[in-house]
Design an enzyme around this catalytic site. Sequence first.
Site, PDB file in Angstrom:
ATOM      1  N   SER A   1       0.822  -1.220   0.000  1.00 10.81           N
ATOM      2  CA  SER A   1       0.000   0.000   0.000  1.00 10.81           C
ATOM      3  C   SER A   1       0.846   1.256   0.000  1.00 10.81           C
ATOM      4  CB  SER A   1      -0.837   0.053   1.277  1.00 10.81           C
ATOM      5  OG  SER A   1      -1.759  -0.980   1.323  1.00 10.81           O
TER       6      SER A   1
ATOM      7  N   HIS B   1      -0.897  -2.514  -7.170  1.00  9.56           N
ATOM      8  CA  HIS B   1      -1.673  -2.148  -5.979  1.00  9.56           C
ATOM      9  C   HIS B   1      -3.174  -2.229  -6.260  1.00  9.56           C
ATOM     10  CE1 HIS B   1      -2.717   1.083  -2.743  1.00  9.56           C
ATOM     11  NE2 HIS B   1      -2.835  -0.122  -2.264  1.00  9.56           N
TER      12      HIS B   1
ATOM     13  N   GLU C   1      -3.292   0.506  -9.108  1.00 12.93           N
ATOM     14  CA  GLU C   1      -2.155   1.418  -9.297  1.00 12.93           C
ATOM     15  C   GLU C   1      -0.952   0.557  -9.677  1.00 12.93           C
ATOM     16  OE1 GLU C   1      -2.166   5.323  -6.486  1.00 12.93           O
ATOM     17  OE2 GLU C   1      -1.999   3.447  -5.407  1.00 12.93           O
TER      18      GLU C   1
ATOM     19  N   ASN D   1      -3.149   6.131  -1.285  1.00  7.98           N
ATOM     20  CA  ASN D   1      -3.070   6.251   0.170  1.00  7.98           C
ATOM     21  C   ASN D   1      -2.524   7.595   0.628  1.00  7.98           C
ATOM     22  OD1 ASN D   1      -4.276   3.894   1.180  1.00  7.98           O
ATOM     23  ND2 ASN D   1      -2.578   2.728   0.296  1.00  7.98           N
TER      24      ASN D   1
HETATM   25  N1  CAA Z   1     -15.499  -9.293  -1.529  1.00  3.37           N
HETATM   26  C1  CAA Z   1     -16.180  -9.423  -2.696  1.00  3.37           C
HETATM   27  N2  CAA Z   1     -17.300  -8.732  -2.970  1.00  3.37           N
HETATM   28  C2  CAA Z   1     -17.768  -7.901  -2.023  1.00  3.37           C
HETATM   29  C3  CAA Z   1     -17.123  -7.739  -0.777  1.00  3.37           C
HETATM   30  C4  CAA Z   1     -15.929  -8.475  -0.544  1.00  3.37           C
HETATM   31  N3  CAA Z   1     -15.227  -8.371   0.589  1.00  3.37           N
HETATM   32  N4  CAA Z   1     -17.823  -6.825  -0.055  1.00  3.37           N
HETATM   33  C5  CAA Z   1     -18.877  -6.463  -0.808  1.00  3.37           C
HETATM   34  N5  CAA Z   1     -18.846  -7.107  -1.988  1.00  3.37           N
HETATM   35  C6  CAA Z   1     -19.783  -6.984  -3.104  1.00  3.37           C
HETATM   36  C7  CAA Z   1     -21.163  -7.466  -2.687  1.00  3.37           C
HETATM   37  O1  CAA Z   1     -21.281  -8.875  -2.889  1.00  3.37           O
HETATM   38  C8  CAA Z   1     -22.079  -6.694  -3.621  1.00  3.37           C
HETATM   39  O2  CAA Z   1     -22.112  -7.316  -4.891  1.00  3.37           O
HETATM   40  P1  CAA Z   1     -23.427  -7.203  -5.837  1.00  3.37           P
HETATM   41  O3  CAA Z   1     -23.448  -5.795  -6.348  1.00  3.37           O
HETATM   42  O4  CAA Z   1     -23.169  -8.202  -6.888  1.00  3.37           O
HETATM   43  O5  CAA Z   1     -24.599  -7.519  -4.963  1.00  3.37           O
HETATM   44  C9  CAA Z   1     -21.335  -5.359  -3.806  1.00  3.37           C
HETATM   45  O6  CAA Z   1     -19.978  -5.588  -3.394  1.00  3.37           O
HETATM   46  C10 CAA Z   1     -21.940  -4.273  -2.956  1.00  3.37           C
HETATM   47  O7  CAA Z   1     -21.949  -4.747  -1.619  1.00  3.37           O
HETATM   48  P2  CAA Z   1     -23.081  -4.410  -0.557  1.00  3.37           P
HETATM   49  O8  CAA Z   1     -24.386  -4.178  -1.261  1.00  3.37           O
HETATM   50  O9  CAA Z   1     -23.048  -5.460   0.517  1.00  3.37           O
HETATM   51  O10 CAA Z   1     -22.570  -3.101   0.177  1.00  3.37           O
HETATM   52  P3  CAA Z   1     -22.221  -1.679  -0.398  1.00  3.37           P
HETATM   53  O11 CAA Z   1     -23.173  -1.230  -1.433  1.00  3.37           O
HETATM   54  O12 CAA Z   1     -21.994  -0.837   0.802  1.00  3.37           O
HETATM   55  O13 CAA Z   1     -20.812  -1.856  -1.106  1.00  3.37           O
HETATM   56  C11 CAA Z   1     -18.467  -1.665  -0.941  1.00  3.37           C
HETATM   57  C12 CAA Z   1     -19.707  -2.386  -0.442  1.00  3.37           C
HETATM   58  C13 CAA Z   1     -18.239  -1.984  -2.405  1.00  3.37           C
HETATM   59  C14 CAA Z   1     -17.318  -2.194  -0.112  1.00  3.37           C
HETATM   60  C15 CAA Z   1     -18.671  -0.120  -0.767  1.00  3.37           C
HETATM   61  O14 CAA Z   1     -19.066   0.153   0.551  1.00  3.37           O
HETATM   62  C16 CAA Z   1     -17.436   0.672  -1.092  1.00  3.37           C
HETATM   63  O15 CAA Z   1     -17.138   0.966  -2.229  1.00  3.37           O
HETATM   64  N6  CAA Z   1     -16.674   1.074  -0.027  1.00  3.37           N
HETATM   65  C17 CAA Z   1     -15.427   1.801  -0.196  1.00  3.37           C
HETATM   66  C18 CAA Z   1     -14.356   0.864  -0.674  1.00  3.37           C
HETATM   67  C19 CAA Z   1     -13.035   1.551  -0.797  1.00  3.37           C
HETATM   68  O16 CAA Z   1     -12.877   2.746  -0.617  1.00  3.37           O
HETATM   69  N7  CAA Z   1     -12.033   0.743  -1.118  1.00  3.37           N
HETATM   70  C20 CAA Z   1     -10.673   1.213  -1.186  1.00  3.37           C
HETATM   71  C21 CAA Z   1     -10.022   1.002   0.162  1.00  3.37           C
HETATM   72  S1  CAA Z   1      -8.377   1.618   0.201  1.00  3.37           S
HETATM   73  C22 CAA Z   1      -7.481   0.440  -0.567  1.00  3.37           C
HETATM   74  O17 CAA Z   1      -7.944  -0.590  -0.959  1.00  3.37           O
HETATM   75  C23 CAA Z   1      -6.025   0.745  -0.740  1.00  3.37           C
HETATM   76  C24 CAA Z   1      -5.130   0.508   0.409  1.00  3.37           C
HETATM   77  O18 CAA Z   1      -3.948   0.335   0.154  1.00  3.37           O
HETATM   78  C25 CAA Z   1      -5.568   0.533   1.823  1.00  3.37           C
HETATM   79  P1  NAD Z   2      -4.256  -9.364   6.050  1.00  4.04           P
HETATM   80  O1  NAD Z   2      -3.805  -9.151   7.444  1.00  4.04           O
HETATM   81  O2  NAD Z   2      -5.727  -9.562   5.781  1.00  4.04           O
HETATM   82  O3  NAD Z   2      -3.512 -10.629   5.412  1.00  4.04           O
HETATM   83  C1  NAD Z   2      -2.131 -10.809   5.410  1.00  4.04           C
HETATM   84  C2  NAD Z   2      -1.878 -12.303   5.221  1.00  4.04           C
HETATM   85  O4  NAD Z   2      -0.481 -12.501   4.955  1.00  4.04           O
HETATM   86  C3  NAD Z   2      -2.209 -13.138   6.464  1.00  4.04           C
HETATM   87  O5  NAD Z   2      -3.072 -14.201   6.093  1.00  4.04           O
HETATM   88  C4  NAD Z   2      -0.855 -13.676   6.923  1.00  4.04           C
HETATM   89  O6  NAD Z   2      -0.926 -14.973   7.494  1.00  4.04           O
HETATM   90  C5  NAD Z   2      -0.095 -13.690   5.618  1.00  4.04           C
HETATM   91  N1  NAD Z   2       1.371 -13.702   5.752  1.00  4.04           N
HETATM   92  C6  NAD Z   2       2.127 -12.963   6.591  1.00  4.04           C
HETATM   93  N2  NAD Z   2       3.452 -13.264   6.388  1.00  4.04           N
HETATM   94  C7  NAD Z   2       3.492 -14.199   5.404  1.00  4.04           C
HETATM   95  C8  NAD Z   2       4.538 -14.893   4.740  1.00  4.04           C
HETATM   96  N3  NAD Z   2       5.817 -14.670   5.075  1.00  4.04           N
HETATM   97  N4  NAD Z   2       4.218 -15.787   3.772  1.00  4.04           N
HETATM   98  C9  NAD Z   2       2.934 -16.017   3.432  1.00  4.04           C
HETATM   99  N5  NAD Z   2       1.889 -15.367   4.027  1.00  4.04           N
HETATM  100  C10 NAD Z   2       2.175 -14.477   4.996  1.00  4.04           C
HETATM  101  O7  NAD Z   2      -3.697  -8.141   5.196  1.00  4.04           O
HETATM  102  P2  NAD Z   2      -4.306  -7.476   3.873  1.00  4.04           P
HETATM  103  O8  NAD Z   2      -5.275  -6.427   4.264  1.00  4.04           O
HETATM  104  O9  NAD Z   2      -4.691  -8.546   2.941  1.00  4.04           O
HETATM  105  O10 NAD Z   2      -3.010  -6.709   3.323  1.00  4.04           O
HETATM  106  C11 NAD Z   2      -1.983  -7.393   2.651  1.00  4.04           C
HETATM  107  C12 NAD Z   2      -1.128  -6.414   1.873  1.00  4.04           C
HETATM  108  O11 NAD Z   2      -1.973  -5.691   0.947  1.00  4.04           O
HETATM  109  C13 NAD Z   2      -0.423  -5.350   2.710  1.00  4.04           C
HETATM  110  O12 NAD Z   2       0.805  -5.032   2.122  1.00  4.04           O
HETATM  111  C14 NAD Z   2      -1.392  -4.170   2.618  1.00  4.04           C
HETATM  112  O13 NAD Z   2      -0.762  -2.936   2.826  1.00  4.04           O
HETATM  113  C15 NAD Z   2      -1.856  -4.298   1.174  1.00  4.04           C
HETATM  114  N6  NAD Z   2      -3.148  -3.684   0.861  1.00  4.04           N
HETATM  115  C16 NAD Z   2      -4.147  -3.726   1.781  1.00  4.04           C
HETATM  116  C17 NAD Z   2      -5.383  -3.161   1.465  1.00  4.04           C
HETATM  117  C18 NAD Z   2      -6.516  -3.206   2.428  1.00  4.04           C
HETATM  118  O14 NAD Z   2      -7.526  -2.505   2.220  1.00  4.04           O
HETATM  119  N7  NAD Z   2      -6.452  -3.978   3.484  1.00  4.04           N
HETATM  120  C19 NAD Z   2      -5.577  -2.574   0.196  1.00  4.04           C
HETATM  121  C20 NAD Z   2      -4.519  -2.581  -0.737  1.00  4.04           C
HETATM  122  C21 NAD Z   2      -3.304  -3.136  -0.382  1.00  4.04           C
END
Ligand code: CAA
Ligand code: NAD
Length: 284
Positions: free
Chosen positions: A119, A140, A152, A190
């Site tokens: 991330s 990403h 990304e 991020n």
């Molecule tokens: N896996 C697979 N599908 C999923 C799911 C999951 N974990 N969670 C929800 N879905 C699917 C549902 O099955 C549903 O599918 P259908 O349209 O076919 O019915 C659809 O997504 C919509 O789900 P819900 O109706 O239950 O709920 P919702 O309308 O609130 O949508 C959401 C859920 C898509 C997660 C929505 O809330 C959303 O877009 N949230 C923001 C997500 C976001 O910002 N993601 C980026 C996070 S940051 C990141 O990823 C980067 C990082 O490095 C941290």
């Molecule tokens: P998570 O905690 O759900 O899962 C991590 C998994 O990695 C665990 O099942 C753990 O057992 C496994 N693991 C740890 N060390 C390991 C190793 N040496 N070999 C094999 N498996 C190992 O974490 P996550 O949310 O899936 O995030 C995973 C990566 O994706 C991170 O780098 C995170 O920054 C990135 N990411 C996360 C998100 C998010 O929304 N959570 C979105 C984009 C990218």
Amino acid sequence: MDIKKAMVIGAGQMGGGIAQVLAAAGIETYMNDVKQDIVDNRIAFITKLLDKNVAKGKNTEEEKAATLANLIPSVSLEDAKDCDIVIEAIVENMDIKSNVFKQLDTICKPSCVLASNTSSLPITEIAAVTNRPDQVIGMHFMNPVPVMKLVEIIRGLQTSDETYAAVKELTLRLNKLPVEVKDVPGFVSNRVLQIMINEAIYCLYEGVASVEDIDTVMKFGMNHPMGPLKLADFIGLDTVLAIMEVMYEGYGDCKYRPCPLLRQYVKAGWLGKKVGKGFYTYDD
Ligand code: CAA
Ligand code: NAD
């Protein structure tokens, strides 16, 4: 480059989603983690999602069966030896990721591309621990992977044009939208998102409003699909903190300082939805 076989390392929420979309695209995919039960639980979770899709008429039984047949459980990195690409999605920690990339470099065939779903961590630094830095790249994905369109693509300083082209082509094959981003801490996604989430946590810390009200403001005032505190729970508070730390250190700018309340929650083990407790409590 013809990608036929892949490994996804880390069967967490991201690795599971990435493995699912690769398998659905017809790529034989090892789903690797450190323990068999983690891999089995993730494949069971994917099976449930696919069952729901079939019930909704989004997929056929045949498509579901083909996807599941392409998912191969793995607890050994040695399985990566015949893969065309490996996508790492383990914990957001440079030492742990570097160690895995060092091992992959010795296991994988020379043509194999090594991608990280990090991330925020520098791809250039991950690439430097291998003897194939030109074949290392950031891929990403966004959470939840099967739903979110964006990927990304981050080129390290040494990433070759061929590696970039192969990963862009793979992203399109997965029906995702690739965007090229420079190798800076937090990339674009991020760098923008986590500042908002961290500021929402500061609002809670300072008693400006309740968890629910902070989320309501952003959900109904800004039309976000979920509020920032719910989103933080959904991402994982350990991951949110790790990203903030990488940006705080990487930019040396106090605007990235993690909120003390975020640190406290992580210390308490309140990591969000994946453990059942974060800013909210989850039953399932
Ligand atoms: N896996 C697979 N599908 C999923 C799911 C999951 N974990 N969670 C929800 N879905 C699917 C549902 O099955 C549903 O599918 P259908 O349209 O076919 O019915 C659809 O997504 C919509 O789900 P819900 O109706 O239950 O709920 P919702 O309308 O609130 O949508 C959401 C859920 C898509 C997660 C929505 O809330 C959303 O877009 N949230 C923001 C997500 C976001 O910002 N993601 C980026 C996070 S940051 C990141 O990823 C980067 C990082 O490095 C941290
Ligand atoms: P998570 O905690 O759900 O899962 C991590 C998994 O990695 C665990 O099942 C753990 O057992 C496994 N693991 C740890 N060390 C390991 C190793 N040496 N070999 C094999 N498996 C190992 O974490 P996550 O949310 O899936 O995030 C995973 C990566 O994706 C991170 O780098 C995170 O920054 C990135 N990411 C996360 C998100 C998010 O929304 N959570 C979105 C984009 C990218």
